[in-house]
Write a protein that holds these residues in place. Structure first.
Motif, PDB file in Angstrom:
ATOM      1  N   ARG A 196      58.437 -69.992 -77.276  1.00 17.09           N
ATOM      2  CA  ARG A 196      57.633 -69.001 -76.726  1.00 17.09           C
ATOM      3  C   ARG A 196      56.135 -69.293 -76.465  1.00 17.09           C
ATOM      4  NH1 ARG A 196      60.814 -64.261 -79.620  1.00 17.09           N
ATOM      5  NH2 ARG A 196      58.859 -62.948 -79.639  1.00 17.09           N
ATOM      6  N   ALA A 197      55.586 -70.017 -77.506  1.00 18.89           N
ATOM      7  CA  ALA A 197      54.125 -70.456 -77.625  1.00 18.89           C
ATOM      8  C   ALA A 197      54.043 -71.368 -76.574  1.00 18.89           C
ATOM      9  CB  ALA A 197      53.794 -70.911 -78.886  1.00 18.89           C
ATOM     10  N   ALA A 214      39.644 -73.102 -78.231  1.00 22.84           N
ATOM     11  CA  ALA A 214      38.381 -73.251 -78.836  1.00 22.84           C
ATOM     12  C   ALA A 214      37.848 -71.940 -79.648  1.00 22.84           C
ATOM     13  CB  ALA A 214      37.160 -73.624 -77.837  1.00 22.84           C
ATOM     14  N   PHE A 215      38.075 -70.858 -78.922  1.00 24.32           N
ATOM     15  CA  PHE A 215      37.945 -69.540 -79.416  1.00 24.32           C
ATOM     16  C   PHE A 215      38.622 -69.192 -80.501  1.00 24.32           C
ATOM     17  CE2 PHE A 215      38.796 -65.064 -79.945  1.00 24.32           C
ATOM     18  CZ  PHE A 215      37.539 -64.381 -80.180  1.00 24.32           C
ATOM     19  N   LEU A 216      40.110 -69.468 -80.651  1.00 25.05           N
ATOM     20  CA  LEU A 216      40.883 -69.163 -81.644  1.00 25.05           C
ATOM     21  C   LEU A 216      40.942 -70.028 -82.677  1.00 25.05           C
ATOM     22  CD1 LEU A 216      44.230 -68.494 -79.648  1.00 25.05           C
ATOM     23  CD2 LEU A 216      42.488 -66.820 -80.420  1.00 25.05           C
ATOM     24  N   ALA A 365      50.496 -78.701 -78.229  1.00 29.45           N
ATOM     25  CA  ALA A 365      49.337 -79.969 -78.633  1.00 29.45           C
ATOM     26  C   ALA A 365      48.064 -79.262 -78.327  1.00 29.45           C
ATOM     27  CB  ALA A 365      49.772 -81.161 -77.761  1.00 29.45           C
ATOM     28  N   GLY A 366      47.061 -79.715 -79.166  1.00 27.44           N
ATOM     29  CA  GLY A 366      45.754 -79.496 -79.247  1.00 27.44           C
ATOM     30  C   GLY A 366      45.554 -77.865 -79.166  1.00 27.44           C
ATOM     31  N   PHE A 367      46.543 -77.150 -79.924  1.00 27.73           N
ATOM     32  CA  PHE A 367      46.290 -75.601 -80.146  1.00 27.73           C
ATOM     33  C   PHE A 367      46.448 -75.333 -81.606  1.00 27.73           C
ATOM     34  CE2 PHE A 367      46.806 -71.470 -79.112  1.00 27.73           C
ATOM     35  CZ  PHE A 367      45.861 -71.076 -77.915  1.00 27.73           C
ATOM     36  N   VAL A 368      45.663 -74.437 -82.149  1.00 27.65           N
ATOM     37  CA  VAL A 368      45.514 -73.913 -83.551  1.00 27.65           C
ATOM     38  C   VAL A 368      45.819 -72.399 -83.454  1.00 27.65           C
ATOM     39  CG1 VAL A 368      44.679 -73.641 -85.545  1.00 27.65           C
ATOM     40  CG2 VAL A 368      44.540 -75.916 -84.550  1.00 27.65           C
ATOM     41  N   PHE A 369      47.033 -72.086 -83.937  1.00 31.13           N
ATOM     42  CA  PHE A 369      47.203 -70.382 -84.213  1.00 31.13           C
ATOM     43  C   PHE A 369      46.212 -70.064 -85.101  1.00 31.13           C
ATOM     44  CE2 PHE A 369      51.987 -71.695 -83.546  1.00 31.13           C
ATOM     45  CZ  PHE A 369      51.730 -71.585 -82.022  1.00 31.13           C
ATOM     46  N   PRO A 370      45.464 -68.982 -84.650  1.00 28.49           N
ATOM     47  CA  PRO A 370      44.718 -68.270 -85.603  1.00 28.49           C
ATOM     48  C   PRO A 370      45.412 -67.617 -86.949  1.00 28.49           C
ATOM     49  CG  PRO A 370      44.847 -66.973 -83.748  1.00 28.49           C
ATOM     50  CD  PRO A 370      45.728 -68.168 -83.637  1.00 28.49           C
ATOM     51  N   LEU A 441      47.133 -64.886 -78.771  1.00 31.19           N
ATOM     52  CA  LEU A 441      47.202 -65.887 -77.637  1.00 31.19           C
ATOM     53  C   LEU A 441      46.969 -65.291 -76.480  1.00 31.19           C
ATOM     54  CD1 LEU A 441      47.396 -68.664 -76.541  1.00 31.19           C
ATOM     55  CD2 LEU A 441      49.867 -68.726 -77.277  1.00 31.19           C
ATOM     56  N   PRO A 442      48.256 -64.336 -76.032  1.00 26.50           N
ATOM     57  CA  PRO A 442      47.954 -63.892 -74.751  1.00 26.50           C
ATOM     58  C   PRO A 442      46.960 -62.927 -74.329  1.00 26.50           C
ATOM     59  CG  PRO A 442      50.229 -63.563 -75.529  1.00 26.50           C
ATOM     60  CD  PRO A 442      49.401 -63.854 -76.806  1.00 26.50           C
ATOM     61  N   GLN A 443      46.459 -62.323 -75.542  1.00 25.75           N
ATOM     62  CA  GLN A 443      45.371 -61.360 -75.252  1.00 25.75           C
ATOM     63  C   GLN A 443      44.113 -62.173 -75.251  1.00 25.75           C
ATOM     64  OE1 GLN A 443      44.835 -58.725 -78.659  1.00 25.75           O
ATOM     65  NE2 GLN A 443      46.259 -57.320 -78.031  1.00 25.75           N
ATOM     66  N   GLU A 444      43.675 -63.400 -75.928  1.00 27.82           N
ATOM     67  CA  GLU A 444      42.534 -64.154 -75.719  1.00 27.82           C
ATOM     68  C   GLU A 444      42.680 -64.746 -74.228  1.00 27.82           C
ATOM     69  OE1 GLU A 444      38.871 -65.765 -75.983  1.00 27.82           O
ATOM     70  OE2 GLU A 444      39.893 -64.182 -76.855  1.00 27.82           O
ATOM     71  N   ALA A 445      43.674 -65.218 -74.110  1.00 22.65           N
ATOM     72  CA  ALA A 445      43.932 -65.779 -72.417  1.00 22.65           C
ATOM     73  C   ALA A 445      43.553 -64.954 -71.463  1.00 22.65           C
ATOM     74  CB  ALA A 445      45.103 -66.407 -72.324  1.00 22.65           C
ATOM     75  N   SER A 446      44.088 -63.579 -71.524  1.00 21.87           N
ATOM     76  CA  SER A 446      43.984 -62.464 -70.708  1.00 21.87           C
ATOM     77  C   SER A 446      42.364 -62.194 -70.502  1.00 21.87           C
ATOM     78  CB  SER A 446      44.766 -61.145 -71.050  1.00 21.87           C
ATOM     79  OG  SER A 446      44.519 -60.182 -70.060  1.00 21.87           O
ATOM     80  N   PHE A 447      41.771 -61.778 -71.702  1.00 21.99           N
ATOM     81  CA  PHE A 447      40.333 -61.696 -71.850  1.00 21.99           C
ATOM     82  C   PHE A 447      39.501 -62.801 -71.115  1.00 21.99           C
ATOM     83  CE2 PHE A 447      36.275 -62.429 -73.909  1.00 21.99           C
ATOM     84  CZ  PHE A 447      35.542 -61.344 -73.545  1.00 21.99           C
TER      85      PHE A 447
END
Length: 516
Positions: A196-197, A214-216, A365-370, A441-447
């Motif tokens: 899903r991610a 980068a933000f997360l 890849a290249g992504f870190v879950f907060p 993840l969806p909220q930050e991308a949406s923002f």
């Protein structure tokens, strides 16, 4: 009350140690063995007893069985009952094996050489105590799995021809936590959060994805320090975020842990880096006397080399065969209970979550879950999960205060950190991972998408540097879409009334609606 070799198995009782039973019942399995042999071990989260009614049910931390499930009131009877209905508790088993003579286990095997339960007990005795019984290798009997995978998670394992069993234990003698199968964990696994991610990420543009990541990443670093009650300077936060961003890229060994500790600590003038040479505890000091008031006591320094090696072996040899979140919780929470360093354990504990998820390819890849941010939002639940073991562990540790008002552990506690039950920790971590995937993840991308639209519309309205647009956004956000009187009169006094009205309208149109 039944007596076997001087050991008494209790009749029906209403209380077991500090736990109240849902009805008057006879302890069975591990509860009966702990009581009869006076074993100083952390009580299993779930205990079993034999009730009076013909009804099997669970209540609180008890699993009540019917009279027809009553095991024979002997060591063998309760051991077989435990393996059949309760899974493995290696701490209880090891302390029990140390309390009985080798001949007792040998006689169980000799009496029933083809029994899968007898051969599993035989294997576990030799594996846990690292010494052989006076028994010839097994010649017959279907190969049985040491871990019952209908109850607990395990690896594929290797065969032991001596015992005719498959050793599918998810660790080594130095570190082997367990996770029980629960409906909650099974449901999380079926949800396939990793996929899903990836689906969410695949819908993002390269620019939005990079900025979201980068933000997360920075959010996780800040949150990890905040959990420890620290507010370090921005350069330390950014340095730690870079380390988190590289999680899973390097093999885990002691040197890598020491490198990470140095990054976390920064100024080490008042902290000894490396494995602790003294005791350790989590808690406060008594006002006035400064005597330790521990809420959790860490592993003894003399046990640290084996425990740390056990964790490293788990990471290299066993983690890859387990579900990624399962393995992350087992490793990370094992680390925080052991507390191998004088300082920095909490942040490294959360780093190990990132390490495992990234190494296993669970994270895109290249992504870190907060994950740390999700933990911070559920800090009370986090503490409850940590205490789910610490509270059961603490009464068993004998200690005395040192001159430095530290703790010096007096009894052998190593097994308590090797074989803990990580089930609640897995459930908690899965909930945190789900939140980061489904919400953060969806909220930050949406923002970020909305912010880009906001900036484009502002630039179309009036020429303004990017930094000024950012300041404008923050003023609007702080005042629910309106520019405050102060902002109108100072930072944005150059705007006329019509421009201000249009800007406020743009903000509301872009950020008030949930539609994309």
């Amino acid at each position: 009350m039944t007596i076997e070799n001087g050991k008494q198995f209790s009749d029906a009782i209403s209380f077991f140690q500090e736990r109240r039973l849902p009805e008057k019942a006879r302890p069975a399995g591990y509860a009966a063995l702990i009581d009869a042999y006076n074993l100083a071990v952390p009580l299993p989260i779930k205990l079993t007893a034999i009730g009076t009614r013909h009804k099997v049910y669970k209540e609180d931390n008890w699993h009540i069985y019917t009279p027809r499930h009553m095991p024979e009131a002997t060591l063998e009877g309760h051991l077989v009952f435990a393996l059949k209905y309760e899974g493995l508790d290696l701490t209880v088993l090891k302390r029990l094996f140390e309390a009985v003579s080798p001949e007792v286990i040998e006689n169980i095997v000799k009496a029933k050489p083809t029994s899968s339960y007898a051969r599993r007990l035989w294997f576990l005795y030799e594996w846990l105590l690292n010494r052989e019984l006076s028994l010839p290798d097994a010649k017959t009997g279907t190969y049985a799995e040491v871990v019952d995978t209908t109850q607990q998670w395990a690896i594929s394992g290797v065969t032991s021809t001596r015992h005719r069993v498959r050793n599918n234990l998810p660790g080594t003698r130095n570190f082997c936590p367990f996770v029980f199968r629960t409906p909650i964990i099974e449901q999380y696994m079926k949800a396939n959060l990793s996929e899903r991610a990836r689906q969410t990420v695949s819908k993002l543009s390269a620019d939005i994805l990079a900025r979201t990541a980068a933000f997360l990443l920075l959010k996780d670093s800040k949150s990890s320090y905040a959990i420890e009650g620290e507010s370090p300077p921005q350069n330390r936060i950014q340095r730690w975020s870079r380390a988190i961003g590289e999680a899973g890229r390097r093999p885990l060994d002691l040197d890598e842990l020491l490198r990470l500790q140095r990054i976390v600590i920064g100024d080490s003038r008042f902290i000894k880096l490396g494995l602790r040479q003294e005791g350790g505890f989590v808690g406060e000091h008594e006002h006035g006397s400064r005597l330790p008031l521990p809420e959790h006591i860490s592993a003894r320094p003399e046990d640290l080399p084996e425990l740390v090696q056990g964790m490293l072996d788990f990471d290299r040899r066993f983690s890859c065969e387990l579900d990624a979140v399962l393995a992350a919780a087992m490793l990370a929470f094992g680390f925080v209970y052991i507390h191998p360093f004088e300082d920095g354990n909490g942040r490294l504990h959360r780093y190990l979550i990132h390490h495992t998820l990234a190494q296993r390819g669970f994270s895109p890849a290249g992504f870190v879950f907060p994950v740390s941010a999700a933990i911070l939002e559920r800090i009370d639940d986090y503490r409850t999960v940590l205490e789910s073991y610490s509270k059961r562990l603490l009464p068993l540790i004998e200690w005395e205060p040192t001159e430095k008002m530290n703790v010096h552990v007096l009894n052998d506690t190593g097994d308590f950190y090797r074989y803990f039950d990580a089930t609640p920790h897995v459930e908690f971590l899965y909930a945190c991972v789900e939140k980061t995937i489904e919400i953060d993840l969806p909220q930050e991308a949406s923002f970020l998408k909305r912010y880009d639209r906001f900036r484009a519309r502002i630039e179309a309205l009036i020429e303004m540097p990017a930094s000024t647009i950012d300041l404008l956004f923050h003023f609007l956000k702080q005042n629910e879409g309106r520019l405050s009187k102060r902002a109108r009169e100072k930072e944005f006094s150059a705007l006329n009334a019509r421009e201000t009205e249009q800007i406020e309208k743009i903000y509301v149109e872009v950020f008030a609606s949930l539609s994309e």
